[in-house]
Design an enzyme around this catalytic site. Structure first.
Site, PDB file in Angstrom:
ATOM      1  N   HIS A   3     -15.050   8.902 -14.124  1.00 39.72           N
ATOM      2  CA  HIS A   3     -15.884   7.731 -13.786  1.00 39.72           C
ATOM      3  C   HIS A   3     -15.051   6.455 -13.700  1.00 39.72           C
ATOM      4  O   HIS A   3     -15.560   5.364 -13.931  1.00 39.72           O
ATOM      5  CB  HIS A   3     -17.012   7.526 -14.802  1.00 39.72           C
ATOM      6  CG  HIS A   3     -17.751   8.781 -15.167  1.00 39.72           C
ATOM      7  ND1 HIS A   3     -18.855   9.225 -14.473  1.00 39.72           N
ATOM      8  CD2 HIS A   3     -17.518   9.710 -16.134  1.00 39.72           C
ATOM      9  CE1 HIS A   3     -19.288  10.355 -15.006  1.00 39.72           C
ATOM     10  NE2 HIS A   3     -18.482  10.684 -16.006  1.00 39.72           N
ATOM     11  N   SER A  56       1.437 -10.986   3.550  1.00 43.80           N
ATOM     12  CA  SER A  56       0.289 -11.720   4.088  1.00 43.80           C
ATOM     13  C   SER A  56       0.808 -12.864   4.934  1.00 43.80           C
ATOM     14  O   SER A  56       1.884 -13.407   4.675  1.00 43.80           O
ATOM     15  CB  SER A  56      -0.559 -12.240   2.935  1.00 43.80           C
ATOM     16  OG  SER A  56      -1.267 -13.387   3.327  1.00 43.80           O
ATOM     17  N   LYS A  96       1.706 -12.109  -1.787  1.00 40.54           N
ATOM     18  CA  LYS A  96       1.081 -10.804  -1.534  1.00 40.54           C
ATOM     19  C   LYS A  96       2.069  -9.718  -1.125  1.00 40.54           C
ATOM     20  O   LYS A  96       3.007  -9.956  -0.373  1.00 40.54           O
ATOM     21  CB  LYS A  96       0.027 -10.932  -0.417  1.00 40.54           C
ATOM     22  CG  LYS A  96      -1.221 -11.676  -0.810  1.00 40.54           C
ATOM     23  CD  LYS A  96      -2.044 -10.979  -1.887  1.00 40.54           C
ATOM     24  CE  LYS A  96      -2.830  -9.801  -1.363  1.00 40.54           C
ATOM     25  NZ  LYS A  96      -3.913 -10.184  -0.480  1.00 40.54           N
ATOM     26  N   GLU A 110      -3.833   2.107   3.022  1.00 42.89           N
ATOM     27  CA  GLU A 110      -5.167   1.742   3.513  1.00 42.89           C
ATOM     28  C   GLU A 110      -5.420   2.340   4.903  1.00 42.89           C
ATOM     29  O   GLU A 110      -6.517   2.810   5.210  1.00 42.89           O
ATOM     30  CB  GLU A 110      -5.317   0.221   3.568  1.00 42.89           C
ATOM     31  CG  GLU A 110      -5.366  -0.413   2.184  1.00 42.89           C
ATOM     32  CD  GLU A 110      -5.265  -1.926   2.228  1.00 42.89           C
ATOM     33  OE1 GLU A 110      -5.781  -2.542   3.178  1.00 42.89           O
ATOM     34  OE2 GLU A 110      -4.656  -2.498   1.315  1.00 42.89           O
TER      35      GLU A 110
END
Ligand code: ARG
Length: 461
Positions: free
Chosen positions: A160, A281, A287, A294
């Site tokens: 979980h 970024s 970043k 992704e």
């Protein structure tokens, strides 16, 4: 763009095909990638025709020489596809006849484009499956190396997404190695079922010529010949199966990607991706983004979409061949291309990532992931598990209230919850000990993880 609008079916028609319709109907812009399979299949077919005396040996030799010339010229860029042709099959036949004359017109004896295309996709997919299998093997080997290196690297195991029990990072990675190993099994099973020769089914009913299908099967490396000519030209199960196997590979890559994305975040910081596999970024200088993971996660969608397209395309088709089936190619090519590309970038991304064991360990030190071991300890002292579970539950509650970990409690504090606690409890809840004691088959103990990694590797050979 129909510069060669001469059709195979010329005799029956008075008018030429409308230009837009010609392009709509055509598949050469995507099925041309099967040119090797198409030509190799035609060579074997020609050998069979000559062997059976359906064409003469001379005619056979001339056709084969012509076909080999076409193959060579496509390979070295001397011959370009004519995108006015309908498909790769008509292109090769037209080119052959232009090159060798009337003998070329004998090639299509005792076959049809229906069994020809069924052959080509099978041959193409067999080859691509081998390629994906070898990519998966590479990925599994990379994982196994990491597994061996991190068999004692403690991290919290989750259920979980809540810290649950200590596991090793190696154990966690080995779970993925097992998934990819099953993906190989699935592809291999699919390949076995697809390794049946459809050629010789002809349009749908077989042929009046005395063909030798077993000979063609042998030439082209097929295990057997399909036993029903209608099924031979109508079956695309193997395309669906390949797409399904690809979909599961993407599921596994996508779950793994999701974890990599989480692990890269400052909230986890279990790993850092190599600069070569991260992006920055345009506005936020701090970043470092896991774009590659992704994208892999995102691309799973198109593979699933292709699987659904294929199933939907097939579900209402009466037997035997229908032109709808031409739609199978773009869908399955997209599955293959996507999976190959994803594994190609994913493998070195994982291989080069920097593992941060200290961060994993400090995450493991919080969250009471050794609570089960505390309960098991009481069980070993004779308490029934349910009572032990309750006592440790109360201990955890006490720790939370007093901002302590199980390791930090004094023995007196322990004894308030059960008289059975003794000095040896500290060893019993030590994270490394918790790991080492889980020696059940497939468990997280380093000895067991290394044994299982060896098994996974052995299976690859
Ligand atoms: N391009 C076609 C396909 O991919 C080849 C078979 C054509 N057969 C036919 N009867 N029109 O399915």
């Amino acid at each position: 763009m129909s510069n060669s609008n001469n059709k195979l079916w010329e005799g029956r028609f008075k008018k030429q095909l409308d230009g837009v319709v010609n392009d709509f109907n055509a598949s050469i812009h995507f099925d041309s990638r099967m040119f090797r399979e198409d030509i190799t299949g035609s060579v074997a077919h020609t050998q069979m025709l000559a062997k059976q005396g359906i064409i003469t040996v001379d005619e056979g030799e001339k056709i084969i020489e012509g076909l080999c010339g076409i193959l060579e010229d496509i390979e070295n860029g001397k011959l370009e596809f004519d995108f006015g042709s309908e498909d790769i099959h008509s292109f090769v036949e037209k080119e052959l006849t232009e090159r060798i004359g009337d003998e070329g017109k004998r090639l299509h004896t005792a076959r049809s484009r229906n069994d020809q295309v069924a052959l080509d996709i099978r041959m193409y997919l067999k080859k691509e499956i081998d390629c994906i299998v070898s990519q998966l093997k590479g990925l599994i080997l990379v994982l196994c190396t990491l597994v061996e290196k991190h068999a004692t690297t403690i991290m919290p195991g989750y259920t979980h997404l809540q810290r649950a029990q200590p596991v090793s990072f190696g154990h966690h990675l080995l779970a993925y190695a097992n998934m990819f190993s099953r993906d190989i099994d699935r592809l291999s099973d699919t390949k076995k079922r697809m390794n049946v020769l459809p050629l010789g089914s002809c349009a749908l009913a077989g042929t009046t010529f005395d063909t030798d299908r077993g000979f063609v099967a042998e030439q082209l490396g097929f295990d057997s010949v399909c036993g029903n000519s209608i099924d031979g030209v109508s079956d695309r199960d193997f395309v669906v199966e390949t797409a399904a196997a690809c979909s599961l590979i993407m599921t596994h890559l996508s779950r793994f990607s999701e974890e990599i994305i989480l692990w890269c975040s400052w909230e986890f910081k279990f790993i850092e991706l190599d600069d070569a596999y991260s992006t920055g970024s345009s506005i936020m200088p701090q970043k470092k983004n896991p774009d590659i993971a992704e994208l892999v996660r995102g691309k799973s969608g198109r593979v699933y979409g292709n699987l659904i397209s294929l199933l939907t395309m097939l579900k209402g088709l009466p037997l035997a061949y229908n032109k709808d089936m031409q739609e199978d190619k773009e869908a399955i090519f997209s599955c293959i291309d996507t999976v190959k590309l994803c594994i190609e970038v994913f493998t070195p991304m994982v291989e080069t990532m920097r593992v941060l064991p200290d961060n994993m360990k400090s995450a493991a030190a919080k969250g009471f992931i050794n609570a089960t071991d505390g309960a098991d300890y009481l069980v070993s002292k004779g308490l029934p598990f349910r009572s032990a579970y309750k006592a440790v539950g109360q201990l955890v509650e006490y720790c939370i209230e007093n901002k302590k970990t199980l390791e930090e409690l004094t023995l007196d504090e322990y004894k308030q919850f059960s008289e059975l606690f003794d000095n040896d409890v500290y060893k019993a809840i030590d994270l490394l000990v918790c790991l080492e004691k889980r020696t059940s088959e497939g468990g997280t103990a380093p000895t067991e993880v290394l044994k299982q990694a060896k098994k996974v590797k052995e299976k690859l050979l």
